[in-house]
Design a protein around this motif. Sequence first.
Motif, PDB file in Angstrom:
ATOM      1  N   GLY B 196       0.803  -1.216   0.000  1.00 47.45           N
ATOM      2  CA  GLY B 196       0.000   0.000   0.000  1.00 47.45           C
ATOM      3  C   GLY B 196       0.831   1.259   0.000  1.00 47.45           C
ATOM      4  N   ASN B 197       0.245   2.309  -0.536  1.00 43.27           N
ATOM      5  CA  ASN B 197       0.777   3.648  -0.331  1.00 43.27           C
ATOM      6  C   ASN B 197      -0.412   4.575  -0.116  1.00 43.27           C
ATOM      7  N   GLU B 198      -0.215   5.890  -0.292  1.00 42.50           N
ATOM      8  CA  GLU B 198      -1.306   6.794   0.033  1.00 42.50           C
ATOM      9  C   GLU B 198      -2.455   6.738  -0.968  1.00 42.50           C
ATOM     10  N   LYS B 199      -2.139   6.329  -2.204  1.00 44.57           N
ATOM     11  CA  LYS B 199      -3.168   6.295  -3.232  1.00 44.57           C
ATOM     12  C   LYS B 199      -3.748   4.905  -3.450  1.00 44.57           C
ATOM     13  N   TRP B 200      -2.853   3.940  -3.459  1.00 49.82           N
ATOM     14  CA  TRP B 200      -3.250   2.586  -3.796  1.00 49.82           C
ATOM     15  C   TRP B 200      -2.972   1.629  -2.650  1.00 49.82           C
ATOM     16  N   ALA B 201      -3.798   0.621  -2.528  1.00 46.90           N
ATOM     17  CA  ALA B 201      -3.498  -0.446  -1.571  1.00 46.90           C
ATOM     18  C   ALA B 201      -4.078  -1.746  -2.085  1.00 46.90           C
ATOM     19  N   LEU B 202      -3.349  -2.814  -1.835  1.00 42.56           N
ATOM     20  CA  LEU B 202      -3.801  -4.117  -2.287  1.00 42.56           C
ATOM     21  C   LEU B 202      -3.624  -5.121  -1.158  1.00 42.56           C
ATOM     22  N   ARG B 203      -4.588  -5.996  -1.041  1.00 39.28           N
ATOM     23  CA  ARG B 203      -4.429  -7.094  -0.098  1.00 39.28           C
ATOM     24  C   ARG B 203      -4.917  -8.381  -0.760  1.00 39.28           C
ATOM     25  N   SER B 204      -4.081  -9.376  -0.700  1.00 45.07           N
ATOM     26  CA  SER B 204      -4.430 -10.665  -1.276  1.00 45.07           C
ATOM     27  C   SER B 204      -4.204 -11.732  -0.230  1.00 45.07           C
ATOM     28  N   SER B 205      -5.105 -12.675  -0.167  1.00 44.04           N
ATOM     29  CA  SER B 205      -4.867 -13.774   0.762  1.00 44.04           C
ATOM     30  C   SER B 205      -5.347 -15.077   0.144  1.00 44.04           C
ATOM     31  N   GLY B 206      -4.704 -16.144   0.542  1.00 48.17           N
ATOM     32  CA  GLY B 206      -5.099 -17.456   0.054  1.00 48.17           C
ATOM     33  C   GLY B 206      -5.061 -18.455   1.192  1.00 48.17           C
ATOM     34  N   THR B 207      -5.977 -19.390   1.155  1.00 47.43           N
ATOM     35  CA  THR B 207      -6.022 -20.432   2.186  1.00 47.43           C
ATOM     36  C   THR B 207      -6.240 -21.770   1.506  1.00 47.43           C
ATOM     37  N   GLU B 242      -8.673  12.097  -0.531  1.00 52.05           N
ATOM     38  CA  GLU B 242      -8.989  11.480   0.760  1.00 52.05           C
ATOM     39  C   GLU B 242     -10.489  11.287   0.987  1.00 52.05           C
ATOM     40  N   ASN B 243     -11.295  11.876   0.158  1.00 53.91           N
ATOM     41  CA  ASN B 243     -12.733  11.758   0.356  1.00 53.91           C
ATOM     42  C   ASN B 243     -13.438  10.989  -0.767  1.00 53.91           C
ATOM     43  N   ASN B 244     -12.670  10.448  -1.676  1.00 53.65           N
ATOM     44  CA  ASN B 244     -13.275   9.658  -2.755  1.00 53.65           C
ATOM     45  C   ASN B 244     -12.482   8.370  -2.903  1.00 53.65           C
ATOM     46  N   ILE B 245     -13.006   7.332  -2.313  1.00 57.40           N
ATOM     47  CA  ILE B 245     -12.252   6.074  -2.265  1.00 57.40           C
ATOM     48  C   ILE B 245     -13.006   4.969  -2.997  1.00 57.40           C
ATOM     49  N   PHE B 246     -12.303   4.281  -3.859  1.00 62.37           N
ATOM     50  CA  PHE B 246     -12.896   3.178  -4.614  1.00 62.37           C
ATOM     51  C   PHE B 246     -12.267   1.872  -4.154  1.00 62.37           C
ATOM     52  N   ARG B 247     -13.044   0.824  -4.210  1.00 65.52           N
ATOM     53  CA  ARG B 247     -12.525  -0.460  -3.766  1.00 65.52           C
ATOM     54  C   ARG B 247     -13.134  -1.566  -4.616  1.00 65.52           C
ATOM     55  N   VAL B 248     -12.295  -2.501  -5.011  1.00 62.49           N
ATOM     56  CA  VAL B 248     -12.757  -3.643  -5.798  1.00 62.49           C
ATOM     57  C   VAL B 248     -12.407  -4.911  -5.022  1.00 62.49           C
ATOM     58  N   TYR B 279     -17.764   2.399  -3.585  1.00 68.86           N
ATOM     59  CA  TYR B 279     -17.335   3.791  -3.565  1.00 68.86           C
ATOM     60  C   TYR B 279     -17.658   4.339  -2.192  1.00 68.86           C
ATOM     61  N   SER B 280     -16.695   4.993  -1.553  1.00 69.47           N
ATOM     62  CA  SER B 280     -17.036   5.564  -0.256  1.00 69.47           C
ATOM     63  C   SER B 280     -16.537   6.994  -0.138  1.00 69.47           C
ATOM     64  N   ARG B 281     -17.267   7.747   0.636  1.00 68.09           N
ATOM     65  CA  ARG B 281     -17.031   9.169   0.844  1.00 68.09           C
ATOM     66  C   ARG B 281     -17.181   9.406   2.329  1.00 68.09           C
ATOM     67  N   PRO B 282     -16.076   9.316   3.058  1.00 70.17           N
ATOM     68  CA  PRO B 282     -16.188   9.367   4.522  1.00 70.17           C
ATOM     69  C   PRO B 282     -16.719  10.699   5.060  1.00 70.17           C
ATOM     70  N   PHE B 283     -16.330  11.800   4.396  1.00 69.30           N
ATOM     71  CA  PHE B 283     -16.730  13.088   4.964  1.00 69.30           C
ATOM     72  C   PHE B 283     -17.710  13.796   4.049  1.00 69.30           C
ATOM     73  N   GLY B 284     -18.506  14.627   4.638  1.00 71.04           N
ATOM     74  CA  GLY B 284     -19.450  15.406   3.854  1.00 71.04           C
ATOM     75  C   GLY B 284     -20.114  16.393   4.761  1.00 71.04           C
ATOM     76  N   GLU B 285     -20.590  17.469   4.161  1.00 66.98           N
ATOM     77  CA  GLU B 285     -21.204  18.487   4.992  1.00 66.98           C
ATOM     78  C   GLU B 285     -22.490  17.967   5.626  1.00 66.98           C
ATOM     79  N   LYS B 286     -23.289  17.366   4.770  1.00 67.33           N
ATOM     80  CA  LYS B 286     -24.567  16.864   5.279  1.00 67.33           C
ATOM     81  C   LYS B 286     -24.525  15.369   5.543  1.00 67.33           C
ATOM     82  N   ILE B 287     -24.020  14.634   4.529  1.00 65.35           N
ATOM     83  CA  ILE B 287     -24.031  13.178   4.656  1.00 65.35           C
ATOM     84  C   ILE B 287     -22.618  12.663   4.874  1.00 65.35           C
ATOM     85  N   LYS B 288     -22.457  11.926   5.931  1.00 67.32           N
ATOM     86  CA  LYS B 288     -21.144  11.370   6.247  1.00 67.32           C
ATOM     87  C   LYS B 288     -21.153   9.874   5.970  1.00 67.32           C
ATOM     88  N   ASN B 289     -19.954   9.342   5.863  1.00 66.77           N
ATOM     89  CA  ASN B 289     -19.806   7.894   5.665  1.00 66.77           C
ATOM     90  C   ASN B 289     -20.678   7.347   4.557  1.00 66.77           C
TER      91      ASN B 289
END
Lengths: 292, 702
Positions: B196-207, B242-248, B279-289
């Motif tokens: 991971g870094n500030e822009k991208w992060a990856l996590r992979s796991s296998g069992t 920091e307020n527009n995060i995408f995740r796959v 898609y997540s937007r943690p902060f907002g004036e009216k709507i949070k999280n």
Amino acid sequence: MELSENKILNCSGGFHRVARIFKMKKTTISILIFFILFIISCEKNDDPGSDGSELYKISGTVSEDGNYAIDLYALTDTLFEGYNRMFISLKNNDSGNPVSEAGIKLKPMMNMVGMKHAAPCEDPGETADEDGYFEGAVVFIMPSNPDEGWELGMDLSISGTETSAKIEIPGVVQPEEPVLVKFISAIDQKKYFVSCVQPANPEVGINDCEFTIHYKESMMSFPAAKDLGMEIEPEMPSMEHGSPNNVNPVHVSGGHYEGKLNFTMTGWWRVHMTFKKGDVLLSDDTYMDITF
Amino acid sequence: MYCFLMIPIWTLHFEMIKLNWTILLFCLPALLAAQQESFTIFDTVQLEEIRIATSVPINERTILDFHQSGNFSSIDRIAERLDGVMMIRRGAYAMDPQLHGFAAGQVNVSIDGMRMFGACTDRMDPVTSYLEPDNLRSLTIVHGTGGNAFGNTVGGSFNMMLKEPVLGKENIAFSAGTGYESVSNGSNSRASLEIGNEKWALRSSGTYRKHNSYRGGDGEIVPFSQFSKVNFHTSVKYAADENNIFRVDFLLDDAYDVGYTALPMDVGEAKARMYSLEYSRPFGEKIKNLKARVYYNSVFHLMDDSQRDSTFVLDGGIPGNTDTVYMRMDMPGWSNTMGFYLNGETDLGSRGKIYFKVDDYLNFSRADMTMYMNSVSNPGEPPMYAETWPEQYRNVAGVFGRYTLQIHKDWKLELNARIDHSVTRVISETAWRQFEIFGYDINRYYQELPVSINSSIKWRPWEGIGWEAGLGYSERLATNSEQFGFFLYNALDGYDYLGNPDIAMERSAEIWTKFRFSKPGFRASIDARYSHVKDYILGVTDPDIPPLNLYAAGLKTYQNIDYARIFGMGLQLQWMPVRPLSVYSITKYTHGRTFNEEALPLIPPLKNISILRYQVKNFSLQAEAEFSAAQNRISEPFGEIPTPGFSVYHMRASWMLSLTALQIELSTGIENIFNKAYSEHLDWGNYFRPGRNIYLNLNLLL
């Protein structure tokens, strides 16, 4: 395992279908479309008979007086032991016009090596249907063999003149799954013939069922039995289970009994039959197998 | 043919969704009004988030340590130790979670709020079996009607939060481990990678797990208890800012060669695939999280009886009779779900807060059965085919709202409501005809409008003392088995089950309370709940319909019985008497009966798990005891027999060795030390649970 894999491909759900379609190459799609069109066009080319079924010509002859050409059709290309619907077309040999009004009395006859006997039959009505066929029925009570064959005699009465005809039946086969069963009545030793008319194409669910019952009065007379009580009980012999909510056939007319037969799954079904006259049991060890 | 089938199906989807939303929008004002009116009457359940992780830092002393027996505990084994949770067991794999007597369709199981449904008609693949602890960040269990955030439920919710990659400063971490268990001569292996870094992060796991049939406490092999599975999860996060995060997310879980001791069939393969975009937007004036997610998952399940002896002597078959039937069955099942949800929070006044959620899912399910006979007396018999789960679609659209209000510094009020609209449509003509036999015309849309309303109050009069109480009401949809299942064999009571298309929703009214006490070194909580479930769905014998499966004793149809009553209680204690020692104890009790005072089936007896833990620095030693009372309140119609009480004991130890760049985690233990031969009441067929098991796990963290 391979079989199951195939199933996965064929039967997976809508989502898969969509995904798969998009994945397919153009050529595959065009083949698929061509195939679909082919299927559709095939379905449209089916030549419908009197009730939408295709008819097969069995045999033909000329009447005794030489005035009429008689052709015999059926729903199968070969006649079989059991209830066969017969479609007869009559044509005036002089004018070439089809005959649409005629009295036809059917006289099926089995020429055995040592004797002859008739068979139960239903005479056609006096008016031909819109396709020009006079529809009757014959219950062939035994298959033919190279030495013993069936013929269909007819007494014809057309516009006031009487004549007759005899059509050689090329062969009557024993179906792989019998659709005719016989039993001897426990009370008067009479021989009864039970034929299955419906379901001709059994499927899972409720099936209309229709049986005909005739009995042997003499070698030449096989009248319809119109006053019997009939009970049916389907069973899957190898699974030891039956099906619920069946409706016992009741007499409708002319020895035809109609009811409902339920199949919960495909496979080998055995329909157990009980026959009664009033409260007296005639037979309870008869069955007919239906496999689909 | 595909194209032609497809078009009506997709038209159908759109129609269903349109219908859903029209009805919901129409109902929304009414719902809000209802919410206001019920302000003083109803109450809510508080979420209890129990964190589980595969690599719990060794010096963290929370209850969580106790829930895990080692790095390789399965979700089943972790859940088994949670408050009010019991597992229904049919083999060594894929146990079915039960919350205080509620199971299957009464409980909402979701993955990060996403709905997923098993593809087995006989519940051989509860959704929990398609995940591994390595995939999860936490497991949230809410008992009762208050578990309605993810869908209407009477029994509660079981939400598994997926582990996510961490954004932040540049990092890379790798860990891998392997373990061995003697009882099943089985091994577990795992590996995970985080970048991971500030822009991208990856996590992979296998069992990977492979276990042979285990030995019971009597030393005998418990047949058909083997399993193998592979699990793989990858999650990628991208922060546009920091307020527009995408995740796959992508998850794959394949189990194969899974034995089911208590069932007449095993599983050849059980495959799940899951895809989601968030898609997540943690902060907002009216709507949070604010969070929005679309997902799709597919499950394929193939039963297999090729290892089973299916030679049955026919009726009238006297010993020596050779007319036997030899049968093989092919039973595949499919379940695909697509959906979305959107949720967020907003403040309402200075002391109030609203959490809202809008969601929709469309589930496709289908299963069939083909039986191949090889009867000596009837060679060449054609196969028998029936659709056991008619091909069907169900679309459920819902809105959920939760309002929290800090009434006073000591008092907090919580109120929530949910309404769903569901449309179910069977599209298989064969199934229409199958049900015609029983007088049903199922060629139509089935619609329901389940609602639920909960309210709760929390009171903290003094430091260390808390009291909560709540009231709730909820309705739940019948499952596809309950509504359209076609002669599904149940090995518990030996009956075939026939769905009831006209089945009504279960409706539960519930009251609960909880009391907490804590002081330094001591924590205790006691909770109790009572549910009155109107129209409880239960199998009722129908002597008029013959069963279909060869080994079935009779037939039951799903019916709404008048009502059932379920009472559940839990007690948890945590005590640290002296510095390196700590004690944890959990007790659970459930009691269930029908309206005519008969015992409900599959109700666990009183159970207690007590743990004594000794921990110094990087070494810990743990002694555990499990006690279960006998269960003599049994349901005979469901083939239950009394289960005797038992006690089993375990010992565990773990070390953590920290080198400069490497951490080595070593854990070992003996489970069922005295090799007790026992089974729990929820174990179908009363097969013995594993006997003495010695395990050794090694985990490396880089």
